[in-house]
Design a protein around this motif. Structure first.
Motif, PDB file in Angstrom:
ATOM      1  N   GLU A  80      -0.443  46.277  39.066  1.00 22.42           N
ATOM      2  CA  GLU A  80      -1.179  45.540  38.058  1.00 22.42           C
ATOM      3  C   GLU A  80      -0.275  44.910  37.010  1.00 22.42           C
ATOM      4  OE1 GLU A  80      -3.927  48.291  36.363  1.00 22.42           O
ATOM      5  OE2 GLU A  80      -5.090  48.498  38.218  1.00 22.42           O
ATOM      6  N   ALA A  81       1.037  45.101  37.126  1.00 18.87           N
ATOM      7  CA  ALA A  81       1.977  44.601  36.128  1.00 18.87           C
ATOM      8  C   ALA A  81       2.277  43.121  36.368  1.00 18.87           C
ATOM      9  CB  ALA A  81       3.273  45.406  36.177  1.00 18.87           C
ATOM     10  N   SER A  82       2.359  42.391  35.263  1.00 21.07           N
ATOM     11  CA  SER A  82       2.739  40.982  35.349  1.00 21.07           C
ATOM     12  C   SER A  82       4.259  40.881  35.523  1.00 21.07           C
ATOM     13  CB  SER A  82       2.309  40.241  34.081  1.00 21.07           C
ATOM     14  OG  SER A  82       3.059  40.706  32.966  1.00 21.07           O
ATOM     15  N   ASP A  83       4.739  39.678  35.770  1.00 19.12           N
ATOM     16  CA  ASP A  83       6.181  39.479  35.923  1.00 19.12           C
ATOM     17  C   ASP A  83       6.923  39.833  34.640  1.00 19.12           C
ATOM     18  OD1 ASP A  83       5.966  38.677  38.545  1.00 19.12           O
ATOM     19  OD2 ASP A  83       5.916  36.535  38.067  1.00 19.12           O
ATOM     20  N   VAL A  84       6.338  39.498  33.503  1.00 11.88           N
ATOM     21  CA  VAL A  84       6.967  39.815  32.216  1.00 11.88           C
ATOM     22  C   VAL A  84       7.035  41.325  32.014  1.00 11.88           C
ATOM     23  CG1 VAL A  84       6.731  39.601  29.711  1.00 11.88           C
ATOM     24  CG2 VAL A  84       6.288  37.631  31.169  1.00 11.88           C
ATOM     25  N   GLU A  85       5.971  42.039  32.373  1.00  7.75           N
ATOM     26  CA  GLU A  85       5.966  43.494  32.241  1.00  7.75           C
ATOM     27  C   GLU A  85       6.969  44.144  33.179  1.00  7.75           C
ATOM     28  OE1 GLU A  85       1.455  44.512  30.763  1.00  7.75           O
ATOM     29  OE2 GLU A  85       1.767  44.024  32.881  1.00  7.75           O
ATOM     30  N   LEU A  86       7.132  43.604  34.373  1.00  9.06           N
ATOM     31  CA  LEU A  86       8.132  44.140  35.302  1.00  9.06           C
ATOM     32  C   LEU A  86       9.546  43.934  34.762  1.00  9.06           C
ATOM     33  CD1 LEU A  86       6.633  43.033  38.732  1.00  9.06           C
ATOM     34  CD2 LEU A  86       6.703  45.345  37.767  1.00  9.06           C
TER      35      LEU A  86
END
Length: 70
Positions: A33-39
């Protein structure tokens, strides 16, 4: 003496909050569920969190004697 306690309290709280944020990001990554920014943030914060918390533990751990039982 009191000032040092306040500093330690702030450092401890910062380490706790940083660790909890990394845990939240890790949970989102594991659930896909993580976005690219969160990753990217997770990749950045993980080693920083490990270093920061390890530096806080070192002086505390040095006060306790280590006994190895073989």
């Amino acid at each position: 003496m009191t000032f040092n306690l306040y500093i330690k309290k702030v450092e401890t709280r910062a380490a706790f909050l940083l660790t909890m944020e990394v845990g939240r990001l890790l949970g989102k990554q594991e659930c896909n569920e993580a976005s690219d920014v969160e990753l990217q943030l997770l990749r950045l914060l993980t080693p920083i969190t490990k270093l920061y918390t390890a530096k806080q533990v070192r002086p505390v751990a040095a006060t306790f004697p280590v006994r190895l039982h073989f």
